[in-house]
Design an enzyme around this catalytic site. Structure first.
Site, short mmCIF file in Angstrom:
data_model
loop_
_atom_site.label_atom_id
_atom_site.label_comp_id
_atom_site.label_asym_id
_atom_site.label_seq_id
_atom_site.Cartn_x
_atom_site.Cartn_y
_atom_site.Cartn_z
N LYS A 89 0.70 91.97 -42.04
CA LYS A 89 0.13 92.84 -43.10
C LYS A 89 0.60 94.29 -42.91
O LYS A 89 -0.19 95.23 -42.92
CB LYS A 89 -1.39 92.74 -43.11
CG LYS A 89 -1.87 91.31 -43.38
CD LYS A 89 -3.36 91.17 -43.49
CE LYS A 89 -3.82 89.77 -43.87
NZ LYS A 89 -3.60 88.75 -42.83
P1 OMP Z 1 -8.30 80.18 -41.34
O1 OMP Z 1 -9.45 80.72 -42.08
O2 OMP Z 1 -8.60 79.86 -39.91
O3 OMP Z 1 -7.64 79.02 -42.07
O4 OMP Z 1 -7.21 81.35 -41.24
C1 OMP Z 1 -6.72 82.03 -42.35
C2 OMP Z 1 -5.51 82.86 -41.97
O5 OMP Z 1 -4.98 83.46 -43.16
C3 OMP Z 1 -5.82 84.02 -41.04
O6 OMP Z 1 -4.65 84.28 -40.26
C4 OMP Z 1 -6.10 85.16 -41.96
O7 OMP Z 1 -5.85 86.41 -41.37
C5 OMP Z 1 -5.09 84.89 -43.08
N1 OMP Z 1 -5.47 85.41 -44.44
C6 OMP Z 1 -6.70 85.12 -44.96
O8 OMP Z 1 -7.51 84.38 -44.39
N2 OMP Z 1 -7.05 85.66 -46.16
C7 OMP Z 1 -6.21 86.44 -46.89
O9 OMP Z 1 -6.57 86.86 -47.99
C8 OMP Z 1 -4.94 86.72 -46.38
C9 OMP Z 1 -4.55 86.14 -45.18
C10 OMP Z 1 -3.13 86.23 -44.86
O10 OMP Z 1 -2.50 87.23 -45.22
O11 OMP Z 1 -2.55 85.27 -44.38
#
Ligand code: OMP
Length: 267
Positions: A89
Site C-alpha cells: 500500500k
Molecule cells: P484475510 O482477511 O485474512 O483474508 O486477509 C485479507 C488481506 O487483504 C490482508 O492482507 C489485508 O491487509 C488485505 N486487504 C484487505 O483485507 N482489505 C482491503 O480493502 C485491502 C487489502 C489489500 O490491499 O490487500
C-alpha cells in the site's frame, strides 16, 4: 511479459482466480516454525490451487530481520509462472515513491504492488511507469473505516460522485500502459458492482472473503468480467491458518481447494 498477461496465463493454466494471502502473523505460526519454513510448506501445499500469492508486508516487517529476509526468500520460492503481489500500500512524493518501487520490483522481485492513491498521480507514477509490473490502486477497501473518506460525495466535474468512484475514474485515465487494477473490498458488493459497470475491463483484486465475511457468490456476480485475470479473490487467514496443528499444510491445501471450487461454482 506484462503483469496482467502473466496473470491471465496463470488463471487459464490452473483454472483458479483464488489469490492466497501469505500473511504469516508470528503469533499464529505453528510452534517452533519460522516464517520461511511456514511459507515454504504452505506454498508447496497450495500452489496448484491459486493464480497468485499476495504478501502483506506488515507481517514480515513486524518480525524484524528474520521477516525481511523471509519476504525476499519467499518471492524466490514461489514457482515461476505464479504472479506475486506485494501488499505494501505504498505511495509518497515522487522521489521517495521511486525508491519504494525500486525496492519492491528490483530488490525484492515482486510482479505487482498495491498502492495508495491519496497523494495523487505523481506519487504513483514511478509504479505506473513500470510497464512490466502491475499495480492495484486502493479504491473501495473492505474495512469499516473505508466509509470515512472513500464514500464521501464530491461534486468534482459537475457530477455528484463518491471519492472511490473518482479514484476508479482516475485509475482508468492513468492506465495507458494497461498495468493498473483496483483493490475492491469483498464486503461491499454494491460498490464493486457499480465500478464494474463503469469499468468493464479493469482488473479487480478483491480481498475480504472468509475471515472478514465477504460473500463469495455476490462477489463473483458483482465483479466478474471476460478477462481470465480480471477478477481475483484474495483469502489469507482462512487458508494459511486453517489449522494450527501438525497437519497445518494439508489443512491449508484443503481450504484452498475448497475455496477455489466454491469460487469456480459461482463463475
Ligand atoms: P484475510 O482477511 O485474512 O483474508 O486477509 C485479507 C488481506 O487483504 C490482508 O492482507 C489485508 O491487509 C488485505 N486487504 C484487505 O483485507 N482489505 C482491503 O480493502 C485491502 C487489502 C489489500 O490491499 O490487500
Amino acid at each position: 511479459m506484462r503483469f496482467f498477461d502473466k496473470l491471465d496465463d496463470r488463471v487459464r493454466a490452473c483454472n483458479s482466480i483464488l489469490c492466497i494471502g501469505l500473511d504469516p502473523d508470528s503469533s499464529k505460526l505453528p510452534q517452533g516454525l519460522g516464517i520461511m519454513e511456514f511459507n515454504r510448506k504452505i506454498i508447496n501445499a497450495t500452489s496448484e490451487f491459486c493464480c497468485a500469492y499476495k504478501l502483506n508486508f506488515a507481517f514480515y516487517e513486524a518480525a524484524g530481520a528474520e521477516g525481511l529476509n523471509a519476504l525476499k526468500e519467499t518471492v524466490k520460492m514461489i514457482p515461476g509462472g505464479i504472479p506475486v503481489i506485494a501488499d505494501a500500500k505504498r505511495a509518497d512524493i515522487g522521489n521517495t515513491s521511486r525508491a519504494y518501487a525500486s525496492a519492491i520490483f528490483d530488490y525484492l522481485g515482486f510482479d505487482a504492488a498495491t498502492v495508495n492513491p491519496y497523494m495523487g498521480f505523481d506519487s504513483l507514477q514511478p509504479f505506473i511507469e513500470r510497464d512490466d509490473r502491475g499495480i492495484f490502486i486502493l479504491c473501495r477497501t473492505s474495512n469499516p473505516g473505508a466509509a470515512d473518506f472513500q464514500d464521501l460525495f464530491t461534486s468534482y466535474s459537475g457530477s455528484r460522485r463518491a471519492i472511490f468512484e473518482l479514484v476508479a475514474g482516475k485509475a482508468d485515465e492513468w492506465n495507458s500502459r494497461g498495468n493498473i487494477g483496483l483493490v475492491m473490498g469483498a464486503t461491499h458488493t454494491d460498490e464493486l458492482s457499480l465500478i464494474r459497470k463503469e469499468l468493464p475491463e479493469m482488473p479487480f483484486l478483491v480481498p475480504g472473503v472468509g475471515a472478514q465475511g465477504g460473500e463469495l457468490a455476490a462477489v463473483v456476480e458483482s465483479g466478474k468480467t471476460f478477462n481470465p485475470g480480471g477478477l481475483i479473490i484474495n483469502s489469507s487467514r482462512q487458508i494459511i491458518f486453517a489449522s494450527s496443528g501438525p497437519y497445518f499444510s494439508s489443512a491449508a491445501a484443503e481450504a484452498a481447494r475448497s475455496l477455489r471450487d466454491g469460487i469456480n461454482s459461482c463463475r
